[in-house]
Write an enzyme that holds these catalytic residues in place. Structure first.
Site, PDB file in Angstrom:
ATOM      1  N   LYS A 188       0.458   5.878 -15.016  1.00 28.71           N
ATOM      2  CA  LYS A 188       0.765   4.466 -15.289  1.00 28.71           C
ATOM      3  C   LYS A 188      -0.098   3.865 -16.406  1.00 28.71           C
ATOM      4  CE  LYS A 188       3.290   4.092 -11.098  1.00 28.71           C
ATOM      5  NZ  LYS A 188       3.154   4.452  -9.717  1.00 28.71           N
ATOM      6  N   TYR A 200       2.407   6.934  -1.203  1.00 30.88           N
ATOM      7  CA  TYR A 200       3.315   7.678  -2.065  1.00 30.88           C
ATOM      8  C   TYR A 200       2.506   8.353  -3.163  1.00 30.88           C
ATOM      9  CZ  TYR A 200       7.089   8.503  -5.487  1.00 30.88           C
ATOM     10  OH  TYR A 200       7.970   9.065  -6.382  1.00 30.88           O
ATOM     11  N   ASP A 226      -5.878   9.356  -5.453  1.00 26.62           N
ATOM     12  CA  ASP A 226      -4.730   9.109  -6.320  1.00 26.62           C
ATOM     13  C   ASP A 226      -4.842   7.687  -6.866  1.00 26.62           C
ATOM     14  OD1 ASP A 226      -2.325   8.563  -7.510  1.00 26.62           O
ATOM     15  OD2 ASP A 226      -1.083   9.367  -5.880  1.00 26.62           O
TER      16      ASP A 226
HETATM   17  C1  LIG Z   1       3.739   5.866  -9.228  1.00 25.95           C
HETATM   18  C2  LIG Z   1       2.827   6.700  -8.429  1.00 25.95           C
HETATM   19  C3  LIG Z   1       2.870   8.098  -8.477  1.00 25.95           C
HETATM   20  C4  LIG Z   1       3.936   8.841  -9.251  1.00 25.95           C
HETATM   21  O1  LIG Z   1       3.815   8.628 -10.607  1.00 25.95           O
HETATM   22  P1  LIG Z   1       5.126   8.900 -11.536  1.00 25.95           P
HETATM   23  O2  LIG Z   1       4.603   8.682 -12.915  1.00 25.95           O
HETATM   24  O3  LIG Z   1       6.144   7.919 -11.105  1.00 25.95           O
HETATM   25  O4  LIG Z   1       5.531  10.297 -11.296  1.00 25.95           O
HETATM   26  C5  LIG Z   1       1.934   8.809  -7.779  1.00 25.95           C
HETATM   27  N1  LIG Z   1       0.992   8.185  -7.051  1.00 25.95           N
HETATM   28  C6  LIG Z   1       0.911   6.846  -6.973  1.00 25.95           C
HETATM   29  C7  LIG Z   1      -0.168   6.216  -6.174  1.00 25.95           C
HETATM   30  C8  LIG Z   1       1.840   6.063  -7.640  1.00 25.95           C
HETATM   31  O5  LIG Z   1       1.784   4.730  -7.530  1.00 25.95           O
END
Ligand SMILES: *Cc1c(COP(=O)(O)O)cnc(C)c1O
Length: 427
Positions: free
Chosen positions: A267, A144, A239
């Site tokens: 995060k 994701y 990511d």
């Molecule tokens: C949570 C997450 C996102 C999205 O971040 P948001 O701040 O919720 O938009 C993208 N990539 C990864 C790997 C994530 O865990």
């Protein structure tokens, strides 16, 4: 466990908020029952509106690595807020946070702050296309990367079929350049590169998957990915929205001994405030406006309160003992395995530092298909048994648990005892 106030608030919330929530993972659809309404947090503890206490193993789905309202972060936020909330102008905080992010991620010459992980990845897609002059991107089934159109394909527990949008409202055209590979399977990437030579701009990956539950890459998978992308002129976008600052001060890239071309963060970098970031070497980042032709902007990007919170959080993390953190993760994994065995429950626990995830299956979980072999009905029972025992875990089999790095040895013992209690009650 009394949940009357939460239940009443949920009824009220449903009348004004979609499904009663502002992000679907917070709804308890997959475990049944009502979401808990939280009143306050304190260190590793949270309290719901009915007065129940839990040890929080969600950490707001990742940001709260220091637990709730950590004194240093709280003070930084208060000081920043005293001055004003936002200026739409440069402040020293964003420079300091960028400098510290570069210490953790030396592969970045320059950083751009945004407001969420989703935004960071959207910007990275645009940048890979601009830099390479190509359009196609590869992502991995079960990974994701936020809710942007192009990456809402096979994005975690939803859909997993090539080129079929994972959401209504995403036109076929938005995903026609998105290709799906299998996590932990280099050949699946090689095949796509052979099928579409000179058409692929970027490969996007979570270096440790956390959105199909925790799935750790096998030995040399990330290294192999680095080699084949480089050999084919494809940008590797790592990511680290979830993994950044989680296993060590730095990213999973440091841990695996590789460097992606573009890194996305979120995060932890905001410590609980809405912050995302992307960064890369100068040659790539200088393509972003105002230096280059890739447009990307934000009214609240680099917000001074958010920067202050992120900066205080990262400074605090520099002092933390990540080896101890890893041992804590391992201790929870061992405990889950032992208590499951005692209760006669099949379990596979994947762990990466402070990220932990039990799957209720007897198969090794190495990708999205094996993750889906988990007994989700049993998970639901387990979820409520954990809540009853005083442990707050994500209401989904496919969400990672995030342990707070500040968990003390005494608190760890309490967690273990509560896990034991939960398994006793579901056997
Ligand atoms: C949570 C997450 C996102 C999205 O971040 P948001 O701040 O919720 O938009 C993208 N990539 C990864 C790997 C994530 O865990």
């Amino acid at each position: 466990m009394e949940l009357k106030q939460s239940a009443q608030l949920f009824e009220r919330a449903k009348k004004s908020l979609v499904g009663g929530v502002n992000s679907p993972v917070r709804a308890f659809n997959s475990v049944g029952g009502n979401p808990l309404f939280i009143e306050k947090g304190e260190g590793v503890h949270i309290y719901d509106v009915d007065g129940n206490e839990y040890i929080d193993l969600i950490g707001s789905y990742g940001p709260l690595i220091l637990g709730h309202a950590h004194p240093s972060a709280l003070e930084a936020v208060k000081n920043a807020a005293d001055k004003s909330f936002t200026y739409g102008a440069s402040t020293v905080g964003e420079v300091e946070l960028a400098e510290l992010v570069k210490v953790a991620f030396p592969q970045m010459d320059k950083v751009r702050f945004v407001n969420s992980g989703t935004e960071a990845v959207i910007s990275a897609i645009r940048l890979t296309r601009a830099f390479t002059g190509k359009n196609k991107i590869i992502k991995f089934a079960g990974c994701y990367h936020g809710h942007s159109d192009a990456l809402l394909v096979a994005a975690g527990s939803g859909l997993a079929t090539l080129n079929i949008p994972g959401s209504q409202g995403v036109p076929q055209a938005a995903v026609q350049d998105t290709l799906i590979a299998e996590f932990n399977d280099l050949n699946s990437v090689k095949k796509l590169i052979e099928t579409f030579p000179d058409e692929i701009a970027g490969v996007f990956i979570e270096p440790v998957a956390g959105n199909m539950g925790v799935v750790v890459p096998e030995q040399d998978f990330m290294k192999g990915l680095r080699e084949i992308t480089k050999a084919n002129g494809i940008l590797l976008v790592i990511d680290e929205v979830m993994t950044g600052f989680r296993k060590k001060f730095g990213g999973a890239q440091d841990y695996f001994g590789i460097q992606g071309d573009i890194t996305c963060l979120g995060k932890v970098i905001g410590g609980g405030m809405p912050v995302g970031a992307y960064g890369a070497r100068a040659e790539i980042m200088d393509m972003v406006s105002p230096l280059g032709g890739v447009y990307q902007a934000g009214t609240l990007s680099g917000n001074p309160i958010a920067m202050a919170c992120g900066l205080a959080t990262l400074k605090e993390l520099q002092k933390q003992d990540y080896d101890r953190a890893d041992q804590m993760g391992k201790a929870i994994k061992d405990c889950l395995e032992q208590e499951a065995a005692k209760a006669g429950v099949d379990i596979q626990v994947n762990q990466f530092g402070l990220m932990v995830n039990p799957f209720f299956t007897n198969q090794k979980v190495v990708d999205f298909d094996s993750a889906k072999t988990s007994d989700t009905e049993l998970f639901s029972k387990f979820f409520w048994a954990m809540a009853e025992a005083g442990l707050y875990i994500p209401p989904s089999q496919f969400e990672a648990w995030f342990l707070p790095i500040i968990l003390t040895e005494e608190e760890l013992e309490v967690v273990k005892n509560r896990i034991a209690k939960a398994f006793q009650s579901i056997k």
